[in-house]
Design an enzyme around this catalytic site. Structure first.
Site, PDB file in Angstrom:
ATOM      1  N   ASP A   8      40.525 -41.640  25.343  1.00 12.48           N
ATOM      2  CA  ASP A   8      40.508 -43.008  25.857  1.00 12.48           C
ATOM      3  C   ASP A   8      39.040 -43.437  25.897  1.00 12.48           C
ATOM      4  O   ASP A   8      38.160 -42.747  25.364  1.00 12.48           O
ATOM      5  CB  ASP A   8      41.247 -43.131  27.197  1.00 12.48           C
ATOM      6  CG  ASP A   8      40.520 -42.488  28.362  1.00 12.48           C
ATOM      7  OD1 ASP A   8      39.430 -41.907  28.142  1.00 12.48           O
ATOM      8  OD2 ASP A   8      41.023 -42.574  29.492  1.00 12.48           O
ATOM      9  N   CYS A  65      40.109 -37.356  27.866  1.00  9.23           N
ATOM     10  CA  CYS A  65      39.983 -38.561  28.690  1.00  9.23           C
ATOM     11  C   CYS A  65      38.954 -38.221  29.761  1.00  9.23           C
ATOM     12  O   CYS A  65      38.215 -37.246  29.598  1.00  9.23           O
ATOM     13  CB  CYS A  65      41.331 -39.012  29.249  1.00  9.23           C
ATOM     14  SG  CYS A  65      42.122 -37.911  30.436  1.00  9.23           S
ATOM     15  N   THR A  67      39.107 -37.038  32.921  1.00 11.45           N
ATOM     16  CA  THR A  67      39.346 -35.709  33.506  1.00 11.45           C
ATOM     17  C   THR A  67      40.034 -34.761  32.537  1.00 11.45           C
ATOM     18  O   THR A  67      40.058 -33.551  32.784  1.00 11.45           O
ATOM     19  CB  THR A  67      40.270 -35.837  34.727  1.00 11.45           C
ATOM     20  OG1 THR A  67      41.502 -36.439  34.278  1.00 11.45           O
ATOM     21  CG2 THR A  67      39.650 -36.686  35.821  1.00 11.45           C
ATOM     22  N   HIS A  98      47.503 -16.588  23.921  1.00 12.64           N
ATOM     23  CA  HIS A  98      48.748 -16.386  24.662  1.00 12.64           C
ATOM     24  C   HIS A  98      49.734 -17.548  24.532  1.00 12.64           C
ATOM     25  O   HIS A  98      50.941 -17.334  24.582  1.00 12.64           O
ATOM     26  CB  HIS A  98      48.450 -16.176  26.149  1.00 12.64           C
ATOM     27  CG  HIS A  98      47.731 -14.891  26.426  1.00 12.64           C
ATOM     28  ND1 HIS A  98      47.469 -14.443  27.706  1.00 12.64           N
ATOM     29  CD2 HIS A  98      47.214 -13.939  25.595  1.00 12.64           C
ATOM     30  CE1 HIS A  98      46.838 -13.283  27.650  1.00 12.64           C
ATOM     31  NE2 HIS A  98      46.651 -12.963  26.380  1.00 12.64           N
ATOM     32  N   ARG A 132      54.685 -10.277  22.732  1.00  9.12           N
ATOM     33  CA  ARG A 132      55.359 -10.576  23.995  1.00  9.12           C
ATOM     34  C   ARG A 132      55.257 -12.046  24.387  1.00  9.12           C
ATOM     35  O   ARG A 132      56.023 -12.528  25.218  1.00  9.12           O
ATOM     36  CB  ARG A 132      54.780  -9.708  25.118  1.00  9.12           C
ATOM     37  CG  ARG A 132      53.393 -10.109  25.588  1.00  9.12           C
ATOM     38  CD  ARG A 132      52.832  -9.141  26.621  1.00  9.12           C
ATOM     39  NE  ARG A 132      51.665  -9.645  27.319  1.00  9.12           N
ATOM     40  CZ  ARG A 132      50.423  -9.594  26.836  1.00  9.12           C
ATOM     41  NH1 ARG A 132      50.186  -9.094  25.636  1.00  9.12           N
ATOM     42  NH2 ARG A 132      49.408 -10.061  27.552  1.00  9.12           N
ATOM     43  N   HIS A 133      54.310 -12.766  23.778  1.00 16.21           N
ATOM     44  CA  HIS A 133      54.133 -14.178  24.125  1.00 16.21           C
ATOM     45  C   HIS A 133      55.137 -15.090  23.428  1.00 16.21           C
ATOM     46  O   HIS A 133      55.339 -16.224  23.862  1.00 16.21           O
ATOM     47  CB  HIS A 133      52.710 -14.631  23.771  1.00 16.21           C
ATOM     48  CG  HIS A 133      51.663 -13.805  24.433  1.00 16.21           C
ATOM     49  ND1 HIS A 133      51.482 -13.780  25.794  1.00 16.21           N
ATOM     50  CD2 HIS A 133      50.757 -12.944  23.909  1.00 16.21           C
ATOM     51  CE1 HIS A 133      50.499 -12.947  26.082  1.00 16.21           C
ATOM     52  NE2 HIS A 133      50.038 -12.421  24.973  1.00 16.21           N
TER      53      HIS A 133
HETATM   54  C1  RB5 Z   1      40.038 -43.707  33.003  1.00 16.15           C
HETATM   55  O1  RB5 Z   1      39.274 -44.372  33.956  1.00 16.15           O
HETATM   56  C2  RB5 Z   1      40.550 -42.400  33.588  1.00 16.15           C
HETATM   57  O2  RB5 Z   1      41.524 -42.630  34.543  1.00 16.15           O
HETATM   58  C3  RB5 Z   1      41.086 -41.510  32.480  1.00 16.15           C
HETATM   59  O3  RB5 Z   1      40.092 -41.310  31.538  1.00 16.15           O
HETATM   60  C4  RB5 Z   1      41.554 -40.126  32.878  1.00 16.15           C
HETATM   61  O4  RB5 Z   1      40.598 -39.460  33.630  1.00 16.15           O
HETATM   62  C5  RB5 Z   1      42.909 -40.044  33.469  1.00 16.15           C
HETATM   63  O5  RB5 Z   1      43.428 -38.950  33.718  1.00 16.15           O
END
Ligand code: RB5
Length: 144
Positions: A8, A65, A67, A98, A132-133
């Site tokens: 994103d 993205c 996070t 794995h 095993r995986h």
């Molecule tokens: C965008 O601001 C943010 O929410 C997105 O990049 C992400 O971190 C969502 O999980």
């Protein structure tokens, strides 16, 4: 190996750096966007990546993205996707070995570019162990 990239707006800089890194490693790279900084919705780009891997199942994905969490959630709603959010080389190595992860996911606001490059390199180099995986990996794509 062909890698499809999707992100994103929060991960444009990281996506661009990792595009170059993957090309330097000799891979064929297809950037599914976005291509400019205006705000977009990560589920839309997760779906583009899932569609690309559905049509090209031998390829892998790299998704990002802010996070890495939102795009992971969206990607893993597709049964053919095994997307792994990794913050370090150990996670990248073990998810290949794995889980046979076919998409590496990174959080652009949580990881530095040099660490991200090392994580991408590890994800790319490590082979799935099978054995095993396999039974567990098969269950990931079963209907529920
Ligand atoms: C965008 O601001 C943010 O929410 C997105 O990049 C992400 O971190 C969502 O999980």
């Amino acid at each position: 190996m062909r890698y499809y990239l999707a992100s994103d707006h929060a991960a444009l800089e990281l996506k661009s750096a990792l595009h170059e890194h993957l090309k330097d490693l000799g891979h064929d790279v297809v950037d599914l966007g976005p291509y400019e900084a205006s705000s977009v919705d990560y589920p839309d780009f997760a779906d583009k990546l899932a569609d690309a891997l559905g049509a090209d199942p031998q390829a892998r994905g790299l998704a990002m993205c802010g996070t890495g969490i939102g795009i992971s959630i969206a990607l893993n709603r597709h049964r053919h996707i095994r997307g792994a959010l990794c913050h370090d080389v150990t996670g990248a190595r073990l998810t290949r070995a794995h889980n046979d992860a076919n998409v590496l996911v990174l959080g652009a606001r949580l990881i530095g570019i040099e660490t991200a490059k090392d994580v991408v390199t590890a994800f790319n180099e490590v082979a799935y162990e099978g054995g095993r995986h396999q039974r567990r990996v098969d269950k990931l794509s079963q209907e529920r």
